[in-house]
Design an enzyme around this catalytic site. Structure first.
Site, mmCIF file in Angstrom:
data_model
loop_
_atom_site.group_PDB
_atom_site.id
_atom_site.type_symbol
_atom_site.label_atom_id
_atom_site.label_comp_id
_atom_site.label_asym_id
_atom_site.label_seq_id
_atom_site.Cartn_x
_atom_site.Cartn_y
_atom_site.Cartn_z
ATOM 1 N N ASN A 230 -3.828 -10.740 27.665
ATOM 2 C CA ASN A 230 -3.170 -9.585 27.079
ATOM 3 C C ASN A 230 -4.248 -8.330 27.248
ATOM 4 O O ASN A 230 -5.344 -8.714 25.639
ATOM 5 C CB ASN A 230 -2.950 -10.975 25.929
ATOM 6 N N HIS B 155 -5.201 -15.509 14.447
ATOM 7 C CA HIS B 155 -3.845 -16.123 15.208
ATOM 8 C C HIS B 155 -3.809 -16.370 13.941
ATOM 9 O O HIS B 155 -2.741 -17.297 14.726
ATOM 10 C CB HIS B 155 -4.133 -16.602 15.611
#
Length: 397
Positions: A269, A300
């Protein structure tokens, strides 16, 4: 007109995908624009960061309340909203850092500026458009505000000859990944799960399940990147993709062949990794690596598996540095180096699979099953090596 078009389509897409939950994205976007337009460069980043992360945390706490306290499944639209909100946090903090560092000129505003309201709105429009433009609303690598402005203001569009064949190639890649994902899903579904596996079978279950997650991510990243490319925000033909604030997320070859956990971490990512490095790692004075992974768990959503997974990841990266630094000092012969690289590649992939299952499983029950499996041996080996090598390093110093 282009700013208005991107903003209007982004708003329509948000309403179509999120329904009434879209207001959870519109409100922080509006407040961020107000803060960006009214505060000076020295204060803008601290205030926008505090507000954006506070809002996102409240939304994540709502998900925790639904899943853990009420024990009810959350709406799919709410999950999409949270994902979009996390991406909005990236763009807001990236833009505020650019203003704070002088890379982007702040829009003149504040209480002392007595310009007409229409002029304020005209100057704030690029901010609105950047935060809600449709190609990056639901996914895609982080695009800097400078690159966004350059693409919106240019007179030419994508070169049709190159972009068409590039998109065709990406379409074939996505199709191949989707076929592999379907095949891997059948393999995973036909086999035992973590609750049913025994001994070394759990290692295979961990590896195959993580492989399914990887294929899903790779396919999604390529699709998001293709959308940005088609909309005119991707890299030009023959240009280094890392230039001008644009970094594609998927470097599949490097991710699947590296024997270094630290390299995997930097490339996984990729645009988010660079954003975290700039936002947290480069700003941290004490334990910047631990701060970065702790913030990543916060960003997250702070689910139990995410907290465990990201903190475990930080320890593995620290161990990776010491292990490979020591190996480079002592390994001289080519055959030994080849054996070492093969073993560390396998160990890296199995540790990453372990971390990925912890982060994706999220719940305490799934985390307990993972920790009690044989797969825990691989991160434990790195923990022991970290302790031994760190103690040896301190003694040598």
């Amino acid at each position: 007109m282009r700013h208005l078009f991107l903003l209007a389509v982004g708003g329509a897409l948000a309403l179509a995908a999120m329904g009434s939950f879209a207001v959870l994205v519109f409100i922080p976007a509006l407040c961020a624009v107000v803060l960006l337009s009214s505060l000076g460069p020295p204060q803008v980043h601290a205030w926008t960061f505090f507000f954006q992360m506070s809002w996102q945390t409240l939304c994540h706490l709502g998900l925790h309340y639904t899943e853990y306290y009420l024990q009810e499944p959350s709406s799919t639209r709410f999950y999409i909203t949270l994902s979009s909100l996390m991406l909005l946090t990236q763009r807001v903090t990236s833009l505020s850092l650019d203003i704070c560092e002088g890379k982007v000129e702040a829009a003149p505003g504040g209480t002392r500026n007595r310009s007409p309201l229409s002029e304020h709105l005209h100057k704030a429009l690029p901010y609105f458009s950047y935060l809600l433009f449709f190609p990056a609303l639901l996914g895609g690598p982080l695009c800097s505000f400078q690159r966004f402005q350059a693409r919106v203001q240019r007179t030419s569009s994508l070169c049709p000859r190159y972009s068409f064949w590039a998109l065709v190639w990406r379409g074939l890649q996505i199709l191949g990944l989707e076929c592999l994902r379907v095949a891997m899903r059948r393999v995973v579904s036909a086999g035992a799960g973590l609750a049913d596996c025994r001994h070394l079978q759990c290692v295979y279950v961990t590896w195959s399940t993580a492989g399914l997650f990887k294929l899903t991510y790779y396919s999604r990243w390529l699709l998001d990147d293709s959308l940005l490319w088609a909309a005119g925000f991707g890299s030009e033909f023959g240009q280094n993709p890392g230039q001008e604030g644009y970094t594609p997320d998927a470097n599949i070859w490097t991710l699947e062949t590296t024997h270094r956990i630290s390299l995997f971490t930097r490339k996984w990512n990729h645009s988010t990794a660079r954003w975290l490095r700039r936002l947290v790692f480069q700003q941290g004075r004490a334990w910047p690596l631990l701060q970065t992974f702790a913030f990543s768990a916060w960003w997250h959503g702070l689910h139990p598996g995410q907290v465990f997974g990201f903190l475990c990841w930080a320890v593995m990266v620290e161990a990776d540095y010491l292990i490979h630094t020591s190996a480079n000092l002592f390994i001289r012969s080519w055959p030994v180096w080849l054996i070492y690289r093969t073993l560390t590649w396998a160990h890296t992939q199995l540790i990453i699979a372990y971390i990925m299952l912890a982060v994706e499983a999220r719940s305490l029950s799934s985390l307990r099953l993972l920790c009690n499996s044989y797969s825990s041996v691989f991160p434990m080996v790195y923990c022991i090596l970290l302790f031994v090598l760190a103690k040896r390093k301190n003694k040598f110093n």
